[in-house]
Design a protein around this motif. Structure first.
Motif, short mmCIF file in Angstrom:
data_model
loop_
_atom_site.label_atom_id
_atom_site.label_comp_id
_atom_site.label_asym_id
_atom_site.label_seq_id
_atom_site.Cartn_x
_atom_site.Cartn_y
_atom_site.Cartn_z
N ALA A 42 0.67 -1.28 -0.10
CA ALA A 42 -0.20 -0.14 0.03
C ALA A 42 0.86 1.34 0.26
O ALA A 42 1.81 1.32 0.94
CB ALA A 42 -0.92 -0.13 1.16
N GLU A 43 0.47 1.97 -0.82
CA GLU A 43 1.22 3.37 -1.16
C GLU A 43 0.32 4.49 -0.53
O GLU A 43 0.96 5.72 -0.14
CB GLU A 43 1.70 3.70 -2.33
N GLN A 44 -0.83 4.44 -0.73
CA GLN A 44 -1.69 5.39 -0.22
C GLN A 44 -3.31 4.76 0.42
O GLN A 44 -3.52 3.62 -0.12
CB GLN A 44 -2.20 6.51 -1.28
N THR A 45 -3.90 5.46 1.16
CA THR A 45 -5.17 4.91 1.83
C THR A 45 -6.42 5.71 1.47
O THR A 45 -6.03 6.94 1.26
CB THR A 45 -5.02 4.91 3.31
N VAL A 46 -7.30 5.27 0.79
CA VAL A 46 -8.54 6.03 0.68
C VAL A 46 -9.53 5.44 1.22
O VAL A 46 -9.71 4.27 1.36
CB VAL A 46 -8.81 5.83 -0.89
N ILE A 47 -10.24 6.38 2.17
CA ILE A 47 -11.56 6.10 2.76
C ILE A 47 -12.61 6.74 2.09
O ILE A 47 -12.90 7.86 1.91
CB ILE A 47 -11.42 6.72 4.29
N ARG A 121 0.56 6.74 5.36
CA ARG A 121 0.63 8.22 5.81
C ARG A 121 -0.15 9.19 4.63
O ARG A 121 -0.59 10.06 5.18
CB ARG A 121 1.85 8.82 6.28
N ASN A 122 -0.47 8.39 3.47
CA ASN A 122 -0.87 9.32 2.55
C ASN A 122 -2.23 8.88 2.56
O ASN A 122 -2.74 7.83 1.88
CB ASN A 122 -0.40 8.72 1.33
N ILE A 123 -3.18 9.73 3.17
CA ILE A 123 -4.51 9.26 3.19
C ILE A 123 -5.43 10.45 2.62
O ILE A 123 -5.32 11.72 2.76
CB ILE A 123 -4.85 9.31 4.83
N ARG A 124 -6.39 9.83 2.06
CA ARG A 124 -7.52 10.73 1.40
C ARG A 124 -8.82 10.12 1.82
O ARG A 124 -8.97 9.07 1.98
CB ARG A 124 -7.51 10.45 -0.15
N VAL A 151 -8.84 15.66 1.61
CA VAL A 151 -10.27 15.28 1.48
C VAL A 151 -10.78 15.65 0.00
O VAL A 151 -10.31 16.56 -0.64
CB VAL A 151 -11.21 16.13 2.46
N VAL A 152 -11.75 15.01 -0.31
CA VAL A 152 -12.19 15.10 -1.68
C VAL A 152 -14.05 15.17 -1.35
O VAL A 152 -14.54 14.24 -0.61
CB VAL A 152 -11.99 13.85 -2.63
N LEU A 153 -14.40 16.32 -1.60
CA LEU A 153 -15.94 16.42 -1.44
C LEU A 153 -16.73 16.49 -2.59
O LEU A 153 -16.57 17.42 -3.46
CB LEU A 153 -16.20 17.75 -0.47
N GLU A 154 -17.34 15.46 -3.10
CA GLU A 154 -17.95 15.50 -4.39
C GLU A 154 -19.48 15.50 -4.23
O GLU A 154 -20.30 14.92 -3.59
CB GLU A 154 -17.74 13.91 -4.74
N ALA A 155 -19.95 16.45 -5.07
CA ALA A 155 -21.41 16.84 -5.01
C ALA A 155 -21.85 16.88 -3.60
O ALA A 155 -22.78 16.10 -3.32
CB ALA A 155 -22.21 15.89 -5.97
N PRO A 156 -21.15 17.67 -2.74
CA PRO A 156 -21.31 17.45 -1.10
C PRO A 156 -22.48 18.16 -0.61
O PRO A 156 -22.81 19.30 -1.20
CB PRO A 156 -20.25 17.91 -0.67
N LEU A 301 -1.76 14.27 -2.83
CA LEU A 301 -1.66 13.86 -1.61
C LEU A 301 -0.25 14.23 -1.14
O LEU A 301 0.58 14.55 -1.82
CB LEU A 301 -1.53 12.36 -1.55
N PRO A 302 -0.17 14.57 0.27
CA PRO A 302 1.24 15.00 0.85
C PRO A 302 2.25 13.61 0.59
O PRO A 302 1.66 12.63 0.44
CB PRO A 302 0.89 15.04 2.32
N ALA A 303 3.60 14.00 0.49
CA ALA A 303 4.49 13.10 0.09
C ALA A 303 4.35 12.07 1.23
O ALA A 303 4.28 12.50 2.44
CB ALA A 303 5.86 13.81 -0.12
N THR A 304 4.72 10.78 1.09
CA THR A 304 4.58 9.77 1.97
C THR A 304 5.77 10.25 3.03
O THR A 304 6.95 10.40 2.67
CB THR A 304 4.84 8.36 1.57
N ALA A 305 5.39 10.16 4.30
CA ALA A 305 6.36 10.57 5.24
C ALA A 305 6.90 9.09 5.98
O ALA A 305 5.77 8.33 6.37
CB ALA A 305 5.91 11.37 6.40
N GLN A 306 8.02 8.79 5.90
CA GLN A 306 8.42 7.54 6.51
C GLN A 306 8.83 7.98 8.09
O GLN A 306 9.35 8.76 8.60
CB GLN A 306 9.70 6.94 5.89
#
Length: 307
Positions: A42-47, A121-124, A151-156, A301-306
């Motif tokens: 996993a390089e990024q997490t999307v919720i 650490r890369n979370i959207r 955050v992505v706010l789609e037709a919110p 996304l913000p650069a992955t912080a290790q």
């Protein structure tokens, strides 16, 4: 609400839609959180937080990458749209004090998921429609959790927003006791009778996901409570809630017959300058289903912080 109306409204609605799912499902209060298996590291997490009468399948095709850890919310009293998986109770679950079926309740589910599940650490967090309000409410409840979250706010659903005039006109004459009858009527009508008006131009994925809308919740009471709470939340929530957003994107459809587009845009313009407002060419409220091209790439996304 009259007891006789409540009795009619709590009659169960059978689940009518599910898809194959490979991963784990956790029960959280009256909702659930599902984590899809991913084949790469996993390089990024999307919720993903679905909208009113939606389900988590809304996001699955938009985030198919092997390196994307996809976490999907099922809001309170909604059916979990997966086949063949037994939900587990996680040891991190904490009781939720809000009324189920409300934006406030579902915000608590989101915060528990965000606090405990991402492995990157890369979370959207991507909220569609009512899911946008759930996301903003969650940020209000626990601002520190979102310091490095995009955050992505789609037709919110937004503070000081409004329903589209057509929807308001349809809802005004409906009393609580009429809901079960109205929903049976909608479910028995051919979708062509109303689909094009509210859903815009159809495509196979839209047809698949939007044809079972009124079977998304476990009972009619949740539908009524969702609608009343959405209208109430928009009226009483101030645009100061935007102060908790660090960076992200508003996706605004070209045509929206569910929410009032001009009120949505006016509210979005009150947000910090770190938020981009993208006026898409999407012909309906369901931007991601109209075309995945509108979903921002991960370079935002913000650069992955290790660490």
């Amino acid at each position: 609400m009259k007891a006789s109306h409540v009795r009619k409204l709590i009659k169960p609605i059978e689940s009518a839609y599910s898809e194959m799912f490979s991963g784990r499902v956790y029960r959280v209060g009256k909702g659930a959180v599902s984590i899809r298996n991913h084949s790469g590291e996993a390089e990024q997490t999307v919720i993903g937080v679905h909208g009113f009468l939606g389900n988590h399948c809304y996001f699955t095709q938009a985030y198919e990458g092997a390196t994307t850890e996809l976490i999907l919310l099922t809001c309170s009293n909604y059916h979990i749209p997966v086949n063949g998986i037994t939900p587990e109770t996680p040891d991190w679950e904490v009781p939720i004090k809000h009324l189920e079926g409300t934006i406030e309740y579902d915000a608590c589910i989101l915060n528990q998921a965000l606090a405990n599940l991402p492995t990157t650490r890369n979370i959207r967090v991507h909220g569609h429609s009512r899911g946008g309000a759930v996301l903003l409410e969650a940020m209000k409840q626990w601002p520190e959790l979102y310091e490095d979250v995009e955050v992505v706010l789609e037709a919110p659903v937004l503070p000081q927003g409004r329903l589209h005039g057509l929807v308001t006109m349809l809802l005004e004459p409906v009393s609580h006791g009429m809901w079960p009858w109205l929903i049976r009527l909608i479910n028995s009508a051919p979708q062509s009778a109303y689909g094009q008006t509210f859903f815009g131009k159809m495509n196979p994925r839209k047809k698949q996901l939007l044809s079972k809308l009124f079977s998304a919740t476990k009972d009619h009471l949740t539908i009524v409570r969702n609608i009343e709470n959405i209208m109430d939340w928009m009226t009483r929530t101030d645009t100061s809630v935007y102060q908790h957003i660090r960076h992200g994107t508003f996706l605004i459809p070209a045509v929206d017959r569910i929410l009032d587009r001009s009120a949505m845009l006016a509210s979005a313009r009150q947000s910090p300058t770190t938020m981009r407002i993208v006026e898409t060419g999407a012909p309906s409220h369901f931007i991601t289903l109209d075309s995945k091209e509108w979903v921002p790439g991960f370079e935002t996304l913000p650069a992955t912080a290790q660490g």
